[in-house]
Scaffold this motif. Structure first.
Motif, PDB file in Angstrom:
ATOM      1  N   GLY A 296      46.344  52.506  21.183  1.00 22.12           N
ATOM      2  CA  GLY A 296      45.675  51.238  20.874  1.00 22.12           C
ATOM      3  C   GLY A 296      44.576  51.408  19.834  1.00 22.12           C
ATOM      4  O   GLY A 296      44.442  50.601  18.917  1.00 22.12           O
ATOM      5  N   GLY A 297      43.797  52.474  19.974  1.00 21.52           N
ATOM      6  CA  GLY A 297      42.684  52.710  19.050  1.00 21.52           C
ATOM      7  C   GLY A 297      43.198  52.958  17.641  1.00 21.52           C
ATOM      8  O   GLY A 297      42.670  52.431  16.661  1.00 21.52           O
ATOM      9  N   GLU A 298      44.246  53.767  17.566  1.00 16.21           N
ATOM     10  CA  GLU A 298      44.806  54.100  16.255  1.00 16.21           C
ATOM     11  C   GLU A 298      45.326  52.842  15.547  1.00 16.21           C
ATOM     12  O   GLU A 298      45.072  52.633  14.361  1.00 16.21           O
ATOM     13  CB  GLU A 298      45.955  55.082  16.460  1.00 16.21           C
ATOM     14  N   ARG A 299      46.026  52.005  16.319  1.00 16.14           N
ATOM     15  CA  ARG A 299      46.570  50.778  15.710  1.00 16.14           C
ATOM     16  C   ARG A 299      45.456  49.854  15.217  1.00 16.14           C
ATOM     17  O   ARG A 299      45.534  49.304  14.128  1.00 16.14           O
ATOM     18  CB  ARG A 299      47.448  50.019  16.727  1.00 16.14           C
ATOM     19  N   LEU A 300      44.406  49.723  16.032  1.00 16.66           N
ATOM     20  CA  LEU A 300      43.319  48.823  15.632  1.00 16.66           C
ATOM     21  C   LEU A 300      42.612  49.368  14.386  1.00 16.66           C
ATOM     22  O   LEU A 300      42.286  48.617  13.465  1.00 16.66           O
ATOM     23  CB  LEU A 300      42.314  48.646  16.777  1.00 16.66           C
ATOM     24  N   ALA A 301      42.393  50.686  14.360  1.00 18.53           N
ATOM     25  CA  ALA A 301      41.737  51.297  13.200  1.00 18.53           C
ATOM     26  C   ALA A 301      42.556  51.031  11.937  1.00 18.53           C
ATOM     27  O   ALA A 301      42.016  50.662  10.890  1.00 18.53           O
ATOM     28  CB  ALA A 301      41.570  52.795  13.428  1.00 18.53           C
ATOM     29  N   GLN A 302      43.870  51.171  12.061  1.00 17.60           N
ATOM     30  CA  GLN A 302      44.749  50.921  10.906  1.00 17.60           C
ATOM     31  C   GLN A 302      44.669  49.478  10.464  1.00 17.60           C
ATOM     32  O   GLN A 302      44.526  49.167   9.293  1.00 17.60           O
ATOM     33  CB  GLN A 302      46.194  51.219  11.289  1.00 17.60           C
ATOM     34  N   GLU A 303      44.743  48.598  11.449  1.00 14.66           N
ATOM     35  CA  GLU A 303      44.744  47.171  11.138  1.00 14.66           C
ATOM     36  C   GLU A 303      43.460  46.764  10.397  1.00 14.66           C
ATOM     37  O   GLU A 303      43.481  45.968   9.479  1.00 14.66           O
ATOM     38  CB  GLU A 303      44.865  46.396  12.450  1.00 14.66           C
ATOM     39  N   LEU A 304      42.337  47.358  10.831  1.00 12.72           N
ATOM     40  CA  LEU A 304      41.056  46.968  10.252  1.00 12.72           C
ATOM     41  C   LEU A 304      40.700  47.795   9.020  1.00 12.72           C
ATOM     42  O   LEU A 304      39.692  47.544   8.365  1.00 12.72           O
ATOM     43  CB  LEU A 304      39.949  47.126  11.298  1.00 12.72           C
ATOM     44  N   GLY A 305      41.514  48.816   8.749  1.00 11.05           N
ATOM     45  CA  GLY A 305      41.233  49.660   7.585  1.00 11.05           C
ATOM     46  C   GLY A 305      39.986  50.509   7.773  1.00 11.05           C
ATOM     47  O   GLY A 305      39.234  50.754   6.836  1.00 11.05           O
ATOM     48  N   ILE A 306      39.726  50.950   9.018  1.00  9.77           N
ATOM     49  CA  ILE A 306      38.571  51.828   9.269  1.00  9.77           C
ATOM     50  C   ILE A 306      39.073  53.102   9.948  1.00  9.77           C
ATOM     51  O   ILE A 306      40.118  53.079  10.587  1.00  9.77           O
ATOM     52  CB  ILE A 306      37.499  51.151  10.162  1.00  9.77           C
ATOM     53  N   PRO A 307      38.362  54.224   9.775  1.00  6.60           N
ATOM     54  CA  PRO A 307      38.861  55.468  10.377  1.00  6.60           C
ATOM     55  C   PRO A 307      38.666  55.517  11.896  1.00  6.60           C
ATOM     56  O   PRO A 307      37.756  54.873  12.433  1.00  6.60           O
ATOM     57  CB  PRO A 307      38.019  56.555   9.710  1.00  6.60           C
ATOM     58  N   LEU A 308      39.526  56.279  12.544  1.00  3.11           N
ATOM     59  CA  LEU A 308      39.366  56.569  13.968  1.00  3.11           C
ATOM     60  C   LEU A 308      38.525  57.843  14.020  1.00  3.11           C
ATOM     61  O   LEU A 308      38.994  58.919  13.682  1.00  3.11           O
ATOM     62  CB  LEU A 308      40.754  56.782  14.591  1.00  3.11           C
ATOM     63  N   LEU A 309      37.262  57.709  14.414  1.00  4.39           N
ATOM     64  CA  LEU A 309      36.332  58.842  14.328  1.00  4.39           C
ATOM     65  C   LEU A 309      36.530  59.842  15.461  1.00  4.39           C
ATOM     66  O   LEU A 309      36.241  61.017  15.305  1.00  4.39           O
ATOM     67  CB  LEU A 309      34.886  58.352  14.362  1.00  4.39           C
ATOM     68  N   ALA A 310      36.992  59.364  16.628  1.00  6.11           N
ATOM     69  CA  ALA A 310      37.193  60.274  17.760  1.00  6.11           C
ATOM     70  C   ALA A 310      38.043  59.604  18.822  1.00  6.11           C
ATOM     71  O   ALA A 310      38.048  58.377  18.944  1.00  6.11           O
ATOM     72  CB  ALA A 310      35.850  60.678  18.379  1.00  6.11           C
ATOM     73  N   GLN A 311      38.789  60.430  19.539  1.00  2.00           N
ATOM     74  CA  GLN A 311      39.487  59.970  20.747  1.00  2.00           C
ATOM     75  C   GLN A 311      38.926  60.805  21.891  1.00  2.00           C
ATOM     76  O   GLN A 311      39.000  62.032  21.861  1.00  2.00           O
ATOM     77  CB  GLN A 311      40.986  60.217  20.622  1.00  2.00           C
ATOM     78  N   ILE A 312      38.363  60.136  22.852  1.00  5.94           N
ATOM     79  CA  ILE A 312      37.732  60.851  23.970  1.00  5.94           C
ATOM     80  C   ILE A 312      38.571  60.629  25.219  1.00  5.94           C
ATOM     81  O   ILE A 312      38.801  59.482  25.607  1.00  5.94           O
ATOM     82  CB  ILE A 312      36.296  60.331  24.198  1.00  5.94           C
ATOM     83  N   PRO A 313      39.073  61.695  25.827  1.00  6.93           N
ATOM     84  CA  PRO A 313      39.865  61.508  27.047  1.00  6.93           C
ATOM     85  C   PRO A 313      38.983  61.158  28.244  1.00  6.93           C
ATOM     86  O   PRO A 313      37.757  61.250  28.168  1.00  6.93           O
ATOM     87  CB  PRO A 313      40.524  62.878  27.240  1.00  6.93           C
ATOM     88  N   ILE A 314      39.627  60.754  29.323  1.00  6.68           N
ATOM     89  CA  ILE A 314      38.893  60.552  30.573  1.00  6.68           C
ATOM     90  C   ILE A 314      38.653  61.932  31.168  1.00  6.68           C
ATOM     91  O   ILE A 314      39.591  62.682  31.401  1.00  6.68           O
ATOM     92  CB  ILE A 314      39.724  59.707  31.566  1.00  6.68           C
ATOM     93  N   VAL A 315      37.385  62.263  31.316  1.00  3.60           N
ATOM     94  CA  VAL A 315      37.041  63.593  31.811  1.00  3.60           C
ATOM     95  C   VAL A 315      36.068  63.396  32.964  1.00  3.60           C
ATOM     96  O   VAL A 315      35.089  62.663  32.834  1.00  3.60           O
ATOM     97  CB  VAL A 315      36.360  64.443  30.704  1.00  3.60           C
ATOM     98  N   GLN A 316      36.366  64.055  34.056  1.00  2.00           N
ATOM     99  CA  GLN A 316      35.515  63.865  35.232  1.00  2.00           C
ATOM    100  C   GLN A 316      34.059  64.235  34.936  1.00  2.00           C
ATOM    101  O   GLN A 316      33.136  63.569  35.373  1.00  2.00           O
ATOM    102  CB  GLN A 316      36.043  64.701  36.385  1.00  2.00           C
ATOM    103  N   SER A 317      33.883  65.305  34.133  1.00  3.40           N
ATOM    104  CA  SER A 317      32.517  65.761  33.870  1.00  3.40           C
ATOM    105  C   SER A 317      31.710  64.695  33.117  1.00  3.40           C
ATOM    106  O   SER A 317      30.494  64.639  33.228  1.00  3.40           O
ATOM    107  CB  SER A 317      32.531  67.062  33.074  1.00  3.40           C
ATOM    108  N   ILE A 318      32.398  63.827  32.346  1.00  5.68           N
ATOM    109  CA  ILE A 318      31.668  62.784  31.613  1.00  5.68           C
ATOM    110  C   ILE A 318      31.049  61.815  32.615  1.00  5.68           C
ATOM    111  O   ILE A 318      29.877  61.453  32.530  1.00  5.68           O
ATOM    112  CB  ILE A 318      32.601  62.026  30.634  1.00  5.68           C
TER     113      ILE A 318
END
Ligand code: ATP
Ligand code: MG
Length: 353
Positions: A296-318
């Motif tokens: 979803g993030g990648e598609r939205l970034a493409q659509e808006l013409g802005i870079p995807l700066l990071a993908q953060i997974p769900i991590v218990q420690s977060i």
């Protein structure tokens, strides 16, 4: 068929820039053409930030490449959008005179990880040697004090140049203040529009922030009056948008991006951060479960013409570190360092224009 840079340019002469009716190649908008196997990339330069046609021209260029050069050409998402000038909006330059870059961290929806990103991005920037300030402006749910285990600390004031100024607290090399130090969260709802906006303005103008390379603002979620007051009063250098991959969150993120890019506001959106992108259980380290949907993030970034700066997974420690008041950056350095570096690069690009 092997594709050449000339094929690309020839094809792009079929795309017109609606503002002038001329084709984008002879208008000098196409640059950095590169072909690697099936992957085609190039840049499109527009005169003004927030050019009303930029999305439709990018779409038309993608479509032309696919129509003329074949369905299997990989071009979607490889068109870099550049703007020659940023709109001049008069802002109160006397606010934060010692601050080089003001970065607004924004989300359309609450609870997507904006504060987690703001705090850990700030600590990552500080660890890279930058002078960093963080303002928790989230009137609805200030959480920076908790994330820094500083809920019970007191903010002192000192006289500087004949004025009483608040002294920001400091943790992990990050100076910070929060609206949470001043408002009982239970009463936050009565803080509306301009009142909240003015309180925030004081946290900015009546505090001794000093010299900073980056001033990160954890914005309230959404696109209401408070957000507009902040954006209109500060010379924000760039915004980053945090979203989760669900459709609802993406739709709200889209609205937010439009608010910043609106001609009257004219704040460049430096990129998107997709949080909770997937989950990897500790016992199955090679598996990725896309709980909130994939890409979803990648598609939205493409659509808006802005870079995807990071993908953060769900991590218990977060989750745990947020609750315990210790930035997860200390354990998950890789993700946040790469976010910080991508942000710095993108921000520098805009500053050089
Ligand atoms: N990648 C992640 N993995 C696990 N937990 C996360 C992750 N990101 C955020 N969280 C947890 O989700 C909750 C919401 O995150 P956070 O407070 O950063 O969101 P927010 O967008 O600032 O929310 P609000 O709108 O309430 O201010 C927190 O408990 C946080 O610890
Ligand atoms: Mg928050």
């Amino acid at each position: 068929m092997s594709i050449s840079a000339q094929n690309i340019l020839d094809t792009l002469t079929h795309v017109r820039y609606p503002g002038t009716g001329k084709d984008i190649v002879s208008s000098g908008m196409v640059g950095d053409v590169s072909v690697e196997g099936n992957k085609v990339s190039f840049s499109l330069t527009f005169q003004k930030a927030n050019d009303p046609f930029f999305k439709s021209v990018v779409k038309a260029a993608e479509q032309a490449i696919i129509t003329y050069l074949g369905e299997d050409v990989d071009v979607r998402g490889h068109i870099a959008v550049k703007f020659k000038e940023l709109p001049q909006v008069s802002k109160d330059e006397s606010l934060l005179p010692g601050v080089k870059n003001i970065i607004a961290v924004f989300s359309g929806k609450g609870g997507v990880g904006k504060s987690t990103v703001s705090v850990n991005l700030s600590v990552a920037l500080a660890s890279l040697g930058y002078k960093v300030g963080l303002l928790d402006a989230d009137i609805h749910g200030p959480s920076v004090p908790k994330m820094f285990a500083a809920e019970h600390e007191q903010v002192m004031a000192e006289e500087r140049n004949g004025k009483q100024l608040m002294i920001p607290l400091e943790k992990y090399g990050v100076k910070f203040l929060s609206i949470g130090f001043f408002v009982d969260p239970k009463n936050a709802l009565v803080w509306r529009g301009t009142i909240a906006g003015n309180a925030l303005k004081q946290l900015i103008s009546d505090a001794h922030w000093g010299e900073l390379d980056y001033f990160v603002i954890d914005m309230p979620p959404g696109t209401g009056d408070i957000q507009l007051t902040l954006v209109q009063n500060l010379s924000i250098t760039g915004a980053i948008v945090v979203t989760t991959p669900q459709e609802v969150a993406l739709a709200d993120a889209r609205k937010g991006v439009n608010m910043f890019m609106n001609e009257k506001v004219g704040v460049p959106v430096l990129g998107l951060v997709e949080n909770m992108a997937w989950f990897t259980p500790a016992e199955l380290p090679d598996n990725k479960y896309y709980i909130f949907g994939k890409g979803g993030g990648e598609r939205l970034a493409q659509e808006l013409g802005i870079p995807l700066l990071a993908q953060i997974p769900i991590v218990q420690s977060i989750c745990e570190s947020g609750d315990e008041g210790r930035p997860v950056f200390l354990e998950e350095k890789g993700i946040f360092l790469s976010l910080a570096r991508n942000l710095i690069n993108k921000n520098n690009e805009f500053q050089q224009k």
